[in-house]
Design a protein around this motif. Structure first.
Motif, short mmCIF file in Angstrom:
data_model
loop_
_atom_site.label_atom_id
_atom_site.label_comp_id
_atom_site.label_asym_id
_atom_site.label_seq_id
_atom_site.Cartn_x
_atom_site.Cartn_y
_atom_site.Cartn_z
N GLY A 23 0.82 -1.21 0.00
CA GLY A 23 0.00 0.00 0.00
C GLY A 23 0.84 1.25 0.00
O GLY A 23 0.61 2.19 -0.78
N ILE A 24 1.85 1.31 0.87
CA ILE A 24 2.74 2.47 0.94
C ILE A 24 3.50 2.64 -0.37
O ILE A 24 3.63 3.76 -0.89
N LEU A 25 4.01 1.54 -0.93
CA LEU A 25 4.75 1.59 -2.19
C LEU A 25 3.85 2.08 -3.32
O LEU A 25 4.25 2.94 -4.13
N PHE A 26 2.61 1.56 -3.36
CA PHE A 26 1.66 1.93 -4.41
C PHE A 26 1.36 3.42 -4.34
O PHE A 26 1.36 4.12 -5.36
N ILE A 27 1.08 3.92 -3.14
CA ILE A 27 0.75 5.34 -2.98
C ILE A 27 1.93 6.21 -3.37
O ILE A 27 1.77 7.24 -4.04
N ALA A 28 3.14 5.79 -2.97
CA ALA A 28 4.34 6.57 -3.31
C ALA A 28 4.54 6.65 -4.81
O ALA A 28 4.80 7.73 -5.37
N VAL A 29 4.39 5.52 -5.49
CA VAL A 29 4.54 5.48 -6.95
C VAL A 29 3.47 6.34 -7.62
O VAL A 29 3.74 7.09 -8.57
N MET A 30 2.23 6.27 -7.10
CA MET A 30 1.13 7.02 -7.68
C MET A 30 1.36 8.53 -7.52
O MET A 30 1.16 9.30 -8.46
N VAL A 31 1.80 8.95 -6.33
CA VAL A 31 2.05 10.37 -6.09
C VAL A 31 3.16 10.88 -7.00
O VAL A 31 3.03 11.94 -7.63
N ILE A 32 4.26 10.14 -7.07
CA ILE A 32 5.39 10.54 -7.93
C ILE A 32 4.96 10.58 -9.40
O ILE A 32 5.30 11.51 -10.14
N GLY A 33 4.20 9.57 -9.81
CA GLY A 33 3.72 9.51 -11.19
C GLY A 33 2.82 10.68 -11.54
O GLY A 33 2.94 11.29 -12.61
N LEU A 34 1.91 11.04 -10.63
CA LEU A 34 0.99 12.15 -10.87
C LEU A 34 1.74 13.47 -10.93
O LEU A 34 1.44 14.34 -11.77
N MET A 35 2.71 13.65 -10.04
CA MET A 35 3.52 14.86 -10.08
C MET A 35 4.30 14.95 -11.38
O MET A 35 4.42 16.04 -11.98
N ALA A 36 4.80 13.81 -11.85
CA ALA A 36 5.57 13.80 -13.11
C ALA A 36 4.67 14.17 -14.28
O ALA A 36 5.07 14.96 -15.15
N ILE A 37 3.46 13.59 -14.33
CA ILE A 37 2.53 13.90 -15.42
C ILE A 37 2.18 15.38 -15.42
O ILE A 37 2.19 16.05 -16.46
N GLY A 38 1.87 15.92 -14.23
CA GLY A 38 1.54 17.34 -14.13
C GLY A 38 2.68 18.23 -14.57
O GLY A 38 2.48 19.23 -15.26
N TYR A 39 3.89 17.85 -14.18
CA TYR A 39 5.07 18.65 -14.53
C TYR A 39 5.37 18.59 -16.02
O TYR A 39 5.59 19.62 -16.66
N ILE A 40 5.34 17.38 -16.58
CA ILE A 40 5.61 17.22 -18.01
C ILE A 40 4.58 17.97 -18.85
O ILE A 40 4.91 18.67 -19.81
N ALA A 41 3.30 17.85 -18.44
CA ALA A 41 2.23 18.54 -19.17
C ALA A 41 2.40 20.05 -19.09
O ALA A 41 2.18 20.76 -20.07
N SER A 42 2.82 20.56 -17.92
CA SER A 42 2.99 22.01 -17.77
C SER A 42 4.13 22.53 -18.63
O SER A 42 4.07 23.65 -19.15
N GLN A 43 5.17 21.74 -18.80
CA GLN A 43 6.31 22.15 -19.60
C GLN A 43 6.00 22.18 -21.10
O GLN A 43 6.71 22.83 -21.88
#
Length: 353
Positions: free
Chosen positions: A182-202
């Motif tokens: 659960g902790i690993l899944f949430i960590a991966v999901m948070v990092i992934g969402l931040m990456a998508i938001g950042y890439i899209a903003s750039q």
């Protein structure tokens, strides 16, 4: 306190998430890009909304009991797999027809939510969660990951969060999530969402962001809450126009941008913005009481496919904290929840204790 006895995904998680979002927005509003930090009216109205949501949930929790739930047997495992695969094929076709990957191109992203996507996304979301809830098998997690990847190419974090978040909650209620996973899944999901938001903003033309991924999250929260702050003095002035746009044509978020900020921009305005602009604080009160009671009823029906449906609606209500309830497609998911309640109406009784 025994953490094993705490249900981390009961409807009150929405209140917790709202308060976390509010704190993040307040911290973000000290950025030099904002004239002033968020004012006290924002805090008072949002706390008022949280109290009403909690009240609606607690009324259902204490006054209603569910003796059983109706088992849905006409949906076969094979049919669900076929529908999931059809949804993935449709979204792949959607990207091909768009002519590129929207995640890396802001022009393509603005045209990515086509009618094909509007069919593919809810179809995948609903069917994958029902498949997990009714016929769980570890191999189906491959379909979850594949769906998150393919829909994530659209460049919208909400699709990825909807798929991964709802699947995670479904697995949680099936007892398939260990603490470590659960902790690993949430960590991966948070990092992934931040990456998508950042890439899209750039990839947005005419905008040059200097914020890092973490700063961008706080900035987005602050900006969205600032939009709500500007809505408060205009409360009730649109007289239901936004609501009518949701169920007809047009872009409610673009309308809010034009009406509130006076220039053409697609804005998120929090869970509270659209209804406050349309119907004032009375409308906000009704919305929050309804949502609290509705989520409370679905929470009592989370058995069998009810787990999947509850998970879908819970995660999208959490997403609405930022984006606002302006998507007719997500209201369709609420309709799905209403159908579940109607199907089980004979098992729903008034608690006399």
């Amino acid at each position: 306190m025994n953490l094993k006895k705490i249900d981390f995904f009961n409807p009150l998680i929405i209140v917790v998430a709202i308060l976390v979002f509010l704190v993040m927005g307040y911290i973000g509003s000290f950025d030099y890009r904002f004239e002033d930090p968020l004012n006290m009216n924002v805090f008072l109205i949002i706390i008022f909304a949280c109290i009403l949501f909690s009240g609606g949930f607690l009324i259902i929790k204490n006054k209603i009991k569910v003796e059983n739930t109706r088992e849905i047997n006409f949906i076969s495992e094979k049919l669900l797999i076929i529908l999931v695969l059809i949804a993935l094929v449709l979204q792949t076709l959607n990207i091909v027809l768009i002519g590129g990957i929207p995640l890396f191109n802001s022009v393509l992203k603005s045209n990515a939510t086509t009618n094909i996507w509007r069919v593919a996304y809810p179809l995948f979301l609903i069917m994958i969660n029902i498949l997990l809830a009714k016929y769980y098998n570890k191999k189906y997690l491959i379909l979850v990951a594949l769906g998150a990847l393919i829909f994530g190419l659209n460049g919208y974090r909400t699709s990825v969060l909807g798929i991964l978040g709802s699947s995670f909650i479904t697995l949680y209620y099936l007892g398939k999530i260990s603490k470590k996973i659960g902790i690993l899944f949430i960590a991966v999901m948070v990092i992934g969402l931040m990456a998508i938001g950042y890439i899209a903003s750039q990839s947005i033309a005419n905008q040059h962001w200097t914020l890092n991924p973490a700063q961008l999250v706080f900035y987005r929260a602050a900006f969205t809450l600032e939009v709500f702050e500007k809505i408060i003095p205009l409360a009730g002035s649109t007289n239901g126009h936004i609501l009518s746009m949701i169920f007809s044509s047009g872009s409610p978020r673009t309308f809010i941008g034009e009406y509130v900020l006076h220039y053409t921009v697609c804005l998120t305005s929090t869970l509270f913005g659209p209804v406050t602009l349309d119907f004032g604080l009375i409308g906000l009160a009704i919305q929050m009481l309804f949502m609290g009671a509705f989520m409370g009823m679905l929470y009592k029906l989370k058995k069998g496919i009810g787990i999947g449906i509850y998970s879908i609606i819970l995660i999208h209500t959490l997403i609405w904290i930022e984006t606002g309830p302006t998507d007719i497609m997500i209201w369709f998911l609420y309709l799905l929840g209403l159908i579940l309640i109607i199907i089980n109406r004979n098992y729903i009784k008034l608690n006399k204790n």
